[in-house]
Design a protein around this motif. Sequence first.
Motif, short mmCIF file in Angstrom:
data_model
loop_
_atom_site.label_atom_id
_atom_site.label_comp_id
_atom_site.label_asym_id
_atom_site.label_seq_id
_atom_site.Cartn_x
_atom_site.Cartn_y
_atom_site.Cartn_z
N LEU A 1 37.95 16.60 59.22
CA LEU A 1 38.43 17.96 59.51
C LEU A 1 37.29 18.85 59.96
CD1 LEU A 1 40.84 18.43 56.47
CD2 LEU A 1 41.49 18.09 58.85
N ALA A 2 36.11 18.65 59.39
CA ALA A 2 34.95 19.44 59.81
C ALA A 2 34.63 19.18 61.28
CB ALA A 2 33.75 19.11 58.92
N ARG A 3 34.73 17.92 61.70
CA ARG A 3 34.49 17.60 63.11
C ARG A 3 35.50 18.28 64.02
NH1 ARG A 3 33.21 12.28 61.05
NH2 ARG A 3 35.35 11.60 61.53
N LEU A 4 36.73 18.45 63.49
CA LEU A 4 37.79 19.10 64.27
C LEU A 4 37.69 20.62 64.21
CD1 LEU A 4 40.82 16.87 63.20
CD2 LEU A 4 39.74 16.93 65.46
N GLY A 5 36.83 21.13 63.32
CA GLY A 5 36.67 22.58 63.19
C GLY A 5 37.86 23.24 62.52
N ILE A 6 38.50 22.54 61.57
CA ILE A 6 39.71 23.05 60.91
C ILE A 6 39.38 23.57 59.52
CG2 ILE A 6 41.95 22.38 59.91
CD1 ILE A 6 42.32 20.47 62.24
N THR A 7 39.79 24.79 59.24
CA THR A 7 39.73 25.34 57.89
C THR A 7 40.93 24.82 57.12
OG1 THR A 7 38.62 27.34 58.64
CG2 THR A 7 39.77 27.47 56.52
N TRP A 8 40.71 24.39 55.87
CA TRP A 8 41.81 23.74 55.15
C TRP A 8 41.77 24.08 53.67
CZ3 TRP A 8 40.80 19.78 51.50
CH2 TRP A 8 39.47 19.36 51.45
N SER A 9 42.91 23.82 53.00
CA SER A 9 43.07 24.04 51.57
C SER A 9 43.97 22.94 51.02
CB SER A 9 43.69 25.42 51.30
OG SER A 9 42.85 26.45 51.80
N CYS A 10 44.05 22.85 49.69
CA CYS A 10 44.89 21.81 49.09
C CYS A 10 45.17 22.11 47.63
CB CYS A 10 44.21 20.44 49.22
SG CYS A 10 42.72 20.26 48.19
N ASN A 11 46.09 21.35 47.05
CA ASN A 11 46.30 21.35 45.60
C ASN A 11 45.18 20.57 44.93
OD1 ASN A 11 48.94 22.65 45.42
ND2 ASN A 11 49.73 20.83 46.45
N ALA A 12 44.84 20.98 43.71
CA ALA A 12 43.82 20.25 42.97
C ALA A 12 44.06 20.42 41.48
CB ALA A 12 42.42 20.74 43.32
N LYS A 13 43.66 19.41 40.72
CA LYS A 13 43.65 19.53 39.27
C LYS A 13 42.29 20.10 38.86
CE LYS A 13 45.15 16.79 35.27
NZ LYS A 13 45.58 15.44 34.82
N ALA A 14 42.25 20.83 37.75
CA ALA A 14 41.03 21.54 37.36
C ALA A 14 40.02 20.62 36.68
CB ALA A 14 41.39 22.70 36.44
N ASN A 15 39.79 19.46 37.30
CA ASN A 15 38.82 18.51 36.75
C ASN A 15 37.98 17.86 37.84
OD1 ASN A 15 40.65 16.83 37.96
ND2 ASN A 15 41.14 15.62 36.15
N VAL A 16 37.96 18.46 39.03
CA VAL A 16 37.21 17.87 40.14
C VAL A 16 35.72 18.08 39.90
CG1 VAL A 16 36.93 17.82 42.64
CG2 VAL A 16 39.15 18.45 41.66
N PRO A 17 34.91 17.01 39.99
CA PRO A 17 33.47 17.15 39.75
C PRO A 17 32.81 18.08 40.76
CG PRO A 17 34.14 14.84 39.74
CD PRO A 17 35.30 15.61 40.24
N ARG A 18 31.74 18.70 40.33
CA ARG A 18 31.04 19.66 41.18
C ARG A 18 30.58 19.02 42.49
NH1 ARG A 18 28.06 24.57 40.13
NH2 ARG A 18 26.57 24.97 41.82
N GLU A 19 30.07 17.78 42.42
CA GLU A 19 29.57 17.16 43.65
C GLU A 19 30.68 16.95 44.67
OE1 GLU A 19 29.92 13.89 40.43
OE2 GLU A 19 29.25 15.99 40.59
N THR A 20 31.89 16.64 44.20
CA THR A 20 33.03 16.50 45.11
C THR A 20 33.41 17.86 45.68
OG1 THR A 20 33.88 14.59 43.90
CG2 THR A 20 35.42 15.73 45.33
N LEU A 21 33.45 18.87 44.82
CA LEU A 21 33.76 20.21 45.29
C LEU A 21 32.79 20.64 46.38
CD1 LEU A 21 34.51 22.01 41.89
CD2 LEU A 21 36.18 21.42 43.67
N GLN A 22 31.53 20.37 46.18
CA GLN A 22 30.52 20.78 47.16
C GLN A 22 30.71 20.04 48.48
OE1 GLN A 22 26.58 21.08 45.66
NE2 GLN A 22 25.61 21.19 47.67
N ALA A 23 31.01 18.74 48.39
CA ALA A 23 31.23 17.96 49.62
C ALA A 23 32.44 18.49 50.39
CB ALA A 23 31.41 16.49 49.27
#
Length: 480
Positions: free
Chosen positions: A271-293
Amino acid sequence: MMRTLFLNPPSYAGFDGGAGARYQARREIRSYWYPTWLAQPAALVPGSKLVDAPPAGLALTDILPLARHHDLAVVHTSSPTFTGDVRVAEALKAENGDLTVGFVGPKVAVQPEESLQASAAIDFVAREEFDFTIAEVAEGRPLPCVDGISYRDRGGTVVHNPDREILEDMDLLPFVTPVYKRDLRVEDYYIGYLLHPYLSLYTGRGCRSRCTFCLWPQTVGGHRYRTRSVASVLAEAALARELFPQMKELFFDDDTFTDDRGRAEAIATGLARLGITWSCNAKANVPRETLQALRDNGLRLLLVGYESGSQQILINIKKGLRVERARRFAADCRELGITVHGTFILGLPGETKETIQETIRFARDVNPHSIQVSVAAPYPGTELYRQARENGWLPEDADGATLVSQDGTQLAALSYPHLGHTEILESVDAFYKRFYFRAGKIAEMSAELLRQPDMTARRLREGTEFVRFLNRRARTRKPA
């Protein structure tokens, strides 16, 4: 091939009851999710037409002429709207006696026999996933030969055909974006916390979590997360950008998109290569390193179901989440600059006046950018519904209509010996006021308008709708 109409029928004014809505109800501000669950089979049926009446502002009189130009009408229904949807089906049949009418959605998936008995206008109902089920009906295959449906035979007896095998290869599903382009006006779809206009897609179905209240995994999607390939998702994202150059945000409506973290990161990179801003559902347990990526590759917002600030209630509903883990997740999102829309539910099993206050304090502490506060809704087919029936939390004569008021707004259907439904409903308004009407939050939202002056008109409209909603509900609770 039957001329096929896919219909999300007219309902309460402003009612978001489409196939993408988490809760079929009229919300505090104007909100409409895309009817993705109808668009998917529509994409399988050549020459079909998708009509999403509520966002388009269509009444029954606008819909009836369509009956004369179609052979098959596929109506999406829900527990709160079922009675009204039956009336729509009867009106369509009166307009065209040869029209075949089928109902789809979680209501009929778990109550097929009761649904068919409600009206002779319903020729069949499709159970669980219904994409290829409807495609086979539209091809003209006789109803006795279609797996996954229930129907009446010539003698009036309800027949339940064998279940359809669950779809494993999700890449077999065609893209829904061409159907959106053909039949919908994307500017009609609003969600308060998403950029406008937005587009939403599913990249998979099913949810591994076992939350007792959650409708879709327990009725249609299942608890196994079955996903489209990364290549398929990115190909449709690129097509969405091409078909809808006005799109400001792409939202992935999977129950928990972040469950498969490696896949989520791979999609984010594309999506970054396509230049698309995006959002999604998430559970409140996503690790910080994944969030940053994810953030580094275009993620703007996470829709997070916190549900409660009480650990015992989270245990009661099988949320599979620790309150302290949710606090750390919220802090990570704040530090990384990821916007969070938090959702909460009042009136879940074990709720007390004290746990309500605990949840309000939790919400103020973790301080998502915006919130949605719902009341526990015992939809048929969920474990919460079974518990409510067994424990007497739900009136004996309750049906889907008890989930919403006469104008389609959510009602507190559950009532406990120590906490009545009126107290639960009143707590929703108190929750909103204590969260939003505080100096820090007002300053935060004012700063947003200064940073994004183009949002001013929209936020003022939403604020006006929100205040009117609170005032209208307060008036309905006053004694006669």
